[in-house]
Design an enzyme around this catalytic site. Structure first.
Site, PDB file in Angstrom:
ATOM      1  N   GLY A 227       0.823  -1.193   0.000  1.00 46.06           N
ATOM      2  CA  GLY A 227       0.000   0.000   0.000  1.00 46.06           C
ATOM      3  C   GLY A 227       0.861   1.248   0.000  1.00 46.06           C
ATOM      4  O   GLY A 227       2.064   1.189   0.277  1.00 46.06           O
TER       5      GLY A 227
ATOM      6  N   HIS B  32       1.901   3.507  16.571  1.00 49.44           N
ATOM      7  CA  HIS B  32       1.870   2.106  16.141  1.00 49.44           C
ATOM      8  C   HIS B  32       1.854   1.178  17.350  1.00 49.44           C
ATOM      9  O   HIS B  32       1.090   0.208  17.403  1.00 49.44           O
ATOM     10  CB  HIS B  32       3.096   1.801  15.272  1.00 49.44           C
TER      11      HIS B  32
ATOM     12  N   ARG C 103      -1.413   0.925  19.268  1.00 46.76           N
ATOM     13  CA  ARG C 103      -2.489   0.269  18.524  1.00 46.76           C
ATOM     14  C   ARG C 103      -2.431  -1.245  18.639  1.00 46.76           C
ATOM     15  O   ARG C 103      -3.435  -1.928  18.460  1.00 46.76           O
ATOM     16  CB  ARG C 103      -2.379   0.692  17.051  1.00 46.76           C
TER      17      ARG C 103
ATOM     18  N   ARG D 131       0.001   6.043   4.320  1.00 46.55           N
ATOM     19  CA  ARG D 131      -1.262   6.243   5.030  1.00 46.55           C
ATOM     20  C   ARG D 131      -2.452   5.567   4.340  1.00 46.55           C
ATOM     21  O   ARG D 131      -3.588   6.016   4.416  1.00 46.55           O
ATOM     22  CB  ARG D 131      -1.552   7.742   5.191  1.00 46.55           C
ATOM     23  N   SER D 132      -2.190   4.483   3.662  1.00 48.91           N
ATOM     24  CA  SER D 132      -3.262   3.758   2.973  1.00 48.91           C
ATOM     25  C   SER D 132      -4.054   2.865   3.908  1.00 48.91           C
ATOM     26  O   SER D 132      -5.158   2.435   3.572  1.00 48.91           O
ATOM     27  CB  SER D 132      -2.665   2.910   1.846  1.00 48.91           C
ATOM     28  N   GLY D 133      -3.485   2.559   5.072  1.00 50.17           N
ATOM     29  CA  GLY D 133      -4.117   1.609   5.986  1.00 50.17           C
ATOM     30  C   GLY D 133      -3.485   0.236   5.925  1.00 50.17           C
ATOM     31  O   GLY D 133      -4.014  -0.721   6.487  1.00 50.17           O
TER      32      GLY D 133
ATOM     33  N   ALA E  96       9.811  -4.548  14.059  1.00 53.90           N
ATOM     34  CA  ALA E  96       9.883  -3.182  13.552  1.00 53.90           C
ATOM     35  C   ALA E  96      11.248  -2.968  12.909  1.00 53.90           C
ATOM     36  O   ALA E  96      12.280  -3.073  13.572  1.00 53.90           O
ATOM     37  CB  ALA E  96       9.664  -2.188  14.685  1.00 53.90           C
TER      38      ALA E  96
ATOM     39  N   SER F 212      -0.710  -0.988   7.333  1.00 56.33           N
ATOM     40  CA  SER F 212      -0.266  -1.514   8.626  1.00 56.33           C
ATOM     41  C   SER F 212      -1.449  -1.960   9.475  1.00 56.33           C
ATOM     42  O   SER F 212      -1.396  -2.992  10.150  1.00 56.33           O
ATOM     43  CB  SER F 212       0.555  -0.462   9.377  1.00 56.33           C
TER      44      SER F 212
ATOM     45  N   ALA G  40      12.124  -0.156  11.546  1.00 57.26           N
ATOM     46  CA  ALA G  40      12.342   1.286  11.442  1.00 57.26           C
ATOM     47  C   ALA G  40      13.569   1.755  12.201  1.00 57.26           C
ATOM     48  O   ALA G  40      14.189   2.754  11.837  1.00 57.26           O
ATOM     49  CB  ALA G  40      11.110   2.035  11.950  1.00 57.26           C
TER      50      ALA G  40
END
Length: 404
Positions: free
Chosen positions: A230, A272, A275, A233-235, A254, A237, A256
């Site tokens: 995606g 993240h 959530r 910010r497409s969703g 992760a 994750s 990152a």
């Protein structure tokens, strides 16, 4: 034991009265749902809802034989009129057991939210767990100690972590028929509802469905390898996390890393983390090959674009001269190792990556190099995955799915 689901929706029903949302707009005809209520062997009614007699008649059942009516959740709306001939509706105190004249035994299971859950054991020994909307057992000791339930009726989409806890305690096993009830307008009916339920190892059924406890109902297994693609910010994750939120244990990998002094990046990582379910464990690493080779709980790897950034750093691939001399070879070896590890892993894995190439062409050679290498990596990993999804504006498009 035979269960007839007179309704499968939230207490407000579906569509919700006067709600203009898209899900309610298409929840008509066979997709509409009355408030959840369950008739057990024609003798026990779990939750009294408006129109229960008519719903029973449509399903081919009379409520004349009902000997006990039990409530699970507080009723905030107008009082429901008790149909003539039905016994008064009541509630069993938490932890107490009730013997019904029909031969059923009912135990009230304490919840972590307002309401009461019921464990029902039929005369034939069949076992049902029925949970109220938004509710989960207050503790695993409340539902352990015996064999797994035959059927669980629960708010699967609203409380997926409750299902994870039931699996962890052994209360839900591979043969348990998990049926999603208290369905709301948060998930569009039809294929999207079926997909979301299947991810949790559950199924949704229309109002009026009769279920015989002990019958086998196949639910699609979660594919071993899933790639979720995606844009920003497409969703993607969120979708990846949904695919594992009903598992009792998950390792979130992760890639990152950390960025000292970058408050905005730290905020992103924090959101993240908040959530994710509290039972998940987090590893911050780009060393994916050893993890994929190990036995263990499912992995959620987020994301391959950041893993590739690290791999290109290590190979010196951003510099044109280094890339030509050794960087391309080193990066190729590292990506080949990852692809091979994905192919051979025996763990359940969900990988997240950015879909690239649909927007602005990068202005620098190194930027174009990254775009090209990520596109190649996505294609190779997708080739090793049974399931590939593309998320666009929060909507999931299935690009590849395993054979049924």
């Amino acid at each position: 034991m035979e269960l007839t689901l007179l309704g499968t929706g939230t207490p407000e029903g579906l569509p919700r009265p006067d709600c203009p949302c898209a899900a309610c707009a298409v929840s008509v005809g066979g997709r509409s749902r009355a408030a959840t209520a369950v008739l057990v062997d024609g003798a026990l009614l779990l939750d009294l809802t408006p129109g229960a007699v008519l719903a029973g008649a449509r399903a081919g059942h009379s409520l004349a034989g009902v000997r006990q009516v039990l409530l699970t959740h507080p009723h905030d709306g107008p009082a429901v009129e008790l149909p003539p001939g039905l016994p008064a509706a009541g509630r069993v105190p938490d932890g107490r057991e009730l013997a019904v004249i029909s031969g059923h035994r009912v135990r009230a299971v304490p919840m972590d939210a307002p309401g009461t859950g019921y464990e029902v054991t039929g005369p034939d020994g069949g076992r049902l767990l029925y949970l109220p909307p938004g509710g989960a057992p207050a503790g695993t000791s409340e539902v352990t100690g015996q064999r797994p339930y035959d059927v669980v009726l629960a708010d699967v989409l609203g409380r997926p972590e409750a299902l994870a806890r039931l699996r962890a305690s052994g209360a839900v096993g591979p043969a348990t028929d998990v049926i999603a009830v208290h369905l709301d307008h948060d998930v569009a009916p039809g294929r999207e509802l079926e997909r979301r339920c299947a991810v949790a190892g559950a199924r949704a059924v229309p109002d009026g469905t009769t279920v015989t406890v002990g019958e086998y109902h196949p639910v699609p297994d979660l594919p071993r390898r899933t790639l979720v693609l995606g844009g920003a910010r497409s969703g993607k994750s969120v979708e990846a996390e949904r695919r594992l939120e009903s598992f009792p244990e998950v390792v979130y990998v992760a890639t990152a890393g950390t960025r000292n002094g970058d408050a905005e990046w730290a905020q992103r990582i924090g959101l993240h983390r908040e959530r994710r379910p509290g039972s998940w464990r987090t590893l911050e690493t780009c060393e994916l090959v050893p993890l994929l080779a190990e036995e263990g709980p499912p992995l959620l790897i987020d994301c391959l674009a950041l893993w590739l950034t690290d791999a290109m750093d290590r190979a010196g691939a951003w510099d044109d001269a280094v890339w030509a001399e050794s960087g391309q070879r080193k990066l190729g070896e590292r990506t080949a190792g990852l692809v091979a590890a994905v192919r051979s892993t025996r763990r359940h894995i969900v990988l997240v990556s950015n879909e690239v190439g649909s927007g602005v062409v990068p202005a620098t050679p190194s930027g174009r190099r990254f775009r090209d290498e990520l596109g190649r990596l996505n294609a190779r990993v997708a080739g090793e995955c049974e399931h590939v999804l593309l998320v666009v504006a929060g909507q999931v498009i299935v690009l590849k799915e395993p054979p049924v």
